[in-house]
Design an enzyme around this catalytic site. Sequence first.
Site, PDB file in Angstrom:
ATOM      1  N   GLN A  67      29.914 148.009  29.343  1.00 36.84           N
ATOM      2  CA  GLN A  67      28.918 149.059  29.135  1.00 36.84           C
ATOM      3  C   GLN A  67      28.524 149.707  30.462  1.00 36.84           C
ATOM      4  O   GLN A  67      28.173 149.016  31.422  1.00 36.84           O
ATOM      5  CB  GLN A  67      27.658 148.505  28.465  1.00 36.84           C
ATOM      6  N   CYS A 105      18.715 152.574  26.961  1.00 35.74           N
ATOM      7  CA  CYS A 105      17.834 151.937  27.942  1.00 35.74           C
ATOM      8  C   CYS A 105      16.519 152.721  28.064  1.00 35.74           C
ATOM      9  O   CYS A 105      16.531 153.916  28.340  1.00 35.74           O
ATOM     10  CB  CYS A 105      18.528 151.847  29.309  1.00 35.74           C
TER      11      CYS A 105
HETATM   12  C1  LIG Z   1      16.659 141.030  28.501  1.00 31.43           C
HETATM   13  C2  LIG Z   1      17.316 142.150  27.764  1.00 31.43           C
HETATM   14  C3  LIG Z   1      18.267 142.924  28.390  1.00 31.43           C
HETATM   15  C4  LIG Z   1      18.890 143.957  27.702  1.00 31.43           C
HETATM   16  N1  LIG Z   1      19.864 144.680  28.340  1.00 31.43           N
HETATM   17  C5  LIG Z   1      20.551 145.633  27.660  1.00 31.43           C
HETATM   18  C6  LIG Z   1      21.643 146.306  28.254  1.00 31.43           C
HETATM   19  O1  LIG Z   1      22.029 146.041  29.398  1.00 31.43           O
HETATM   20  N2  LIG Z   1      22.265 147.270  27.530  1.00 31.43           N
HETATM   21  C7  LIG Z   1      21.881 147.581  26.241  1.00 31.43           C
HETATM   22  O2  LIG Z   1      22.468 148.461  25.625  1.00 31.43           O
HETATM   23  N3  LIG Z   1      20.867 146.929  25.653  1.00 31.43           N
HETATM   24  C8  LIG Z   1      20.211 145.959  26.312  1.00 31.43           C
HETATM   25  N4  LIG Z   1      19.207 145.266  25.697  1.00 31.43           N
HETATM   26  C9  LIG Z   1      18.901 145.540  24.273  1.00 31.43           C
HETATM   27  C10 LIG Z   1      19.669 144.601  23.350  1.00 31.43           C
HETATM   28  O3  LIG Z   1      21.052 144.850  23.427  1.00 31.43           O
HETATM   29  C11 LIG Z   1      19.200 144.797  21.888  1.00 31.43           C
HETATM   30  O4  LIG Z   1      19.431 146.130  21.531  1.00 31.43           O
HETATM   31  C12 LIG Z   1      17.729 144.479  21.678  1.00 31.43           C
HETATM   32  O5  LIG Z   1      17.344 143.316  22.380  1.00 31.43           O
HETATM   33  C13 LIG Z   1      17.394 144.316  20.195  1.00 31.43           C
HETATM   34  O6  LIG Z   1      18.197 143.295  19.616  1.00 31.43           O
HETATM   35  P1  LIG Z   1      17.639 141.790  19.386  1.00 31.43           P
HETATM   36  O7  LIG Z   1      16.356 141.909  18.614  1.00 31.43           O
HETATM   37  O8  LIG Z   1      18.726 141.094  18.624  1.00 31.43           O
HETATM   38  O9  LIG Z   1      17.397 141.199  20.721  1.00 31.43           O
HETATM   39  C14 LIG Z   1      18.546 144.246  26.362  1.00 31.43           C
HETATM   40  C15 LIG Z   1      17.582 143.463  25.740  1.00 31.43           C
HETATM   41  C16 LIG Z   1      16.974 142.421  26.410  1.00 31.43           C
HETATM   42  C17 LIG Z   1      15.932 141.588  25.702  1.00 31.43           C
END
Ligand SMILES: Cc1cc2nc3c(=O)[nH]c(=O)nc-3n(C[C@H](O)[C@H](O)[C@H](O)COP(=O)(O)O)c2cc1C
Length: 374
Positions: free
Chosen positions: A102, A134
């Site tokens: 990514q 983001c």
């Molecule tokens: C610590 C952290 C870092 C993340 N970094 C990215 C990232 O680098 N790129 C991205 O597209 N989403 C990033 N996300 C978002 C996650 O990919 C995801 O969309 C979001 O956490 C919701 O999904 P979940 O409820 O299963 O965690 C991040 C989320 C967290 C909590």
Amino acid sequence: MEISKENTQTQELPFSKSLNDKIRPLLERRKPISLGSVGFQSPLLLAPMSMICKSPFRRLMEDLGAGGTVSELISCHGINYKNEKTLDMLKIHPKEKSVGIQLFGEDAQKMALAAQVACDQEVMPKFIDINMGCPVRKVVSKGGGSALLKDPTKLADFFKAIKNAIPVPLTIKIRTGWDQDNRNADEVLHIAKEEGIEFVAVHGRTRTQQYKGHADWEYLETLANNNILPLIGNGDLNTAQQVQTRLQQTNCQALMLGRGPLRNPFLFLESELQTTEDLPYFTARDYLEVILVLADYIRESQQEIAPRHLLVQMRKHIIWMAAGFKGAGLFRDLLFKTPEIDETLKLTQDFFFSQADSGQSIDFSESFMTSGHG
Ligand SMILES: Cc1cc2nc3c(=O)[nH]c(=O)nc-3n(C[C@H](O)[C@H](O)[C@H](O)COP(=O)(O)O)c2cc1C
């Protein structure tokens, strides 16, 4: 869909025989899928997470049933400036099967150049993904991440430049929109389809929402029903029951799990169980094994890794995986007072051994990791 035995039976697992024997039947239940031209071992994928989805953790998650993974977000500028640390983030281990890299940035030409470099590594990614979700001010203020959703008229040229530069499929990960009044994911998807984007992952929140409230699955399902592009739904799937229920109901072709597997590394596998009465299926000893394998993978990924560096990377994973076991709070305090990796791993072993046969029981009403890069 037919279950392919080929990959799972030959998949080498790094665990003890008893844990391998628990894992293997669940791996064999997975149903491989294709999103556009990209094949995955199952419709349950690991979401990209910054500072977390590095090669060792991605590899571990594939061992533990993730159908595919995506790297943390990587700056196109860092790549183009040949920043050593950024270039290191592009590396993929030969044993990783289905990984996308990514990238984030706001400038089409710079993204295109960086994407070429990402594809020019020893192990080529299966796809390049653009971060369009983001919410972090530092990224958004420059026009990257979720700011790309604000002016869809620029997107066709943006996608075209990157897609034409690379030999692998291009994909995107977005939020539902900038804010509640501007939820334009469907418009973005139409443009993406026109430009040959292979699939899209959607985190069911707006940028303004950050990580507050809940992911809007009603919106995600409507979007999936419109059938514009293969769609991966994402947000708040934390338990095997939640994953199974969503899988039964969803119009999405795949689901992405982010924070869930950080605390329960067996979430992908437990989602394959036929009855959730078997939960918790994995014991404290199994968690310990997973932690030790992760330490091995991190050591293997960096030659002559400084003990301090290994400690910093491991400690957060150990604390997350200890969540929901007895005495996790005290254990966490103890680890923060322990500056040595060997002592940390020893304390970790004592902690998980002391759990007898108990399993993990997490209180999901408490918030967990409410900031991130997508
Ligand atoms: C610590 C952290 C870092 C993340 N970094 C990215 C990232 O680098 N790129 C991205 O597209 N989403 C990033 N996300 C978002 C996650 O990919 C995801 O969309 C979001 O956490 C919701 O999904 P979940 O409820 O299963 O965690 C991040 C989320 C967290 C909590």
